[in-house]
Scaffold this active site. Sequence first.
Site, PDB file in Angstrom:
ATOM      1  N   SER A 145       0.842  -1.191   0.000  1.00  0.00           N
ATOM      2  CA  SER A 145       0.000   0.000   0.000  1.00  0.00           C
ATOM      3  C   SER A 145       0.879   1.242   0.000  1.00  0.00           C
ATOM      4  O   SER A 145       1.996   1.217   0.528  1.00  0.00           O
ATOM      5  CB  SER A 145      -0.893   0.019   1.251  1.00  0.00           C
ATOM      6  OG  SER A 145      -1.553   1.268   1.390  1.00  0.00           O
ATOM      7  N   TYR A 180      -1.333  -0.835  10.586  1.00  0.00           N
ATOM      8  CA  TYR A 180      -1.497  -1.243   9.189  1.00  0.00           C
ATOM      9  C   TYR A 180      -0.385  -0.668   8.329  1.00  0.00           C
ATOM     10  O   TYR A 180       0.245  -1.386   7.542  1.00  0.00           O
ATOM     11  CB  TYR A 180      -2.858  -0.773   8.665  1.00  0.00           C
ATOM     12  CG  TYR A 180      -3.053  -0.993   7.186  1.00  0.00           C
ATOM     13  CD1 TYR A 180      -3.374  -2.252   6.688  1.00  0.00           C
ATOM     14  CD2 TYR A 180      -2.911   0.060   6.272  1.00  0.00           C
ATOM     15  CE1 TYR A 180      -3.546  -2.465   5.330  1.00  0.00           C
ATOM     16  CE2 TYR A 180      -3.084  -0.147   4.916  1.00  0.00           C
ATOM     17  CZ  TYR A 180      -3.398  -1.409   4.447  1.00  0.00           C
ATOM     18  OH  TYR A 180      -3.564  -1.618   3.102  1.00  0.00           O
TER      19      TYR A 180
END
Length: 258
Positions: A139, A152
Amino acid sequence: MTKTALVTGATAGIGAAFARRLAVEGYDLVLVARDEARLAAFGAELTERHGVTTASLAADLATAEGCERVEARLGQRDAPVDMVVNNAGISLNTPFLNSTVEGEERLLHLNVHAVMRLTLAALPGMVERRRGEIINVSSVAGFGTPMPGSTYSASKAWVTNFSQSIAESVRSSRVRVMALCPGYTRTEFHDRAGINMSRMPGWLWLTPEEVVRDGLRDLRRGKNVSVPDWKYKVAVFGMRHLPQRLVQTVSKDARGRD
């Protein structure tokens, strides 16, 4: 000769888009997810539409048992896997101070531990055959700007760094490893995490199909890291070079948070 691809998190979002695109390209597929019924239905759809062979492998990759099931498939010498897409992952909609050990460990097991284990399971055979491709879905959140209270982004920073490191170590064997780092993508991901994204500007969103298209293009160009779409390439440049306080402020505003 027909190639085989194994895709984790295969029944929704980016994983499903990879499965559809690879089926169009003629890959036989091993589809991995937790929901056995959903896997079987999706596999039957791909077989009917594209004439490829599909196999369903129900496994929870946040557990040792789930990883072992997929590792066993990747280690089958008589049925080699030519491409692995490590797509399965989760986020938590809980600030770290309010989180639990169980929740954080599940995130790390799925986002980090499973990626490491399945990459390690696939690589020896690929190196021996001198061909193979691994895409680890990361990501843009992993590029140098910590998201307050979020583990995350830390997990995705690991995935990107890990993929780059492994890519360099196997380059001479003609095996490709790449981190795919999309921005905000319209999938079930945020809903499952309970994250309200209703205030996110529409122009920031990517489709799973766009992410997969750009990712496969960059893989075949020999890139170790793929950031789909020009706006996120600009964002990553800013994360790496602009003052961190400014980047954090802009990131909060883009997510629609106070």
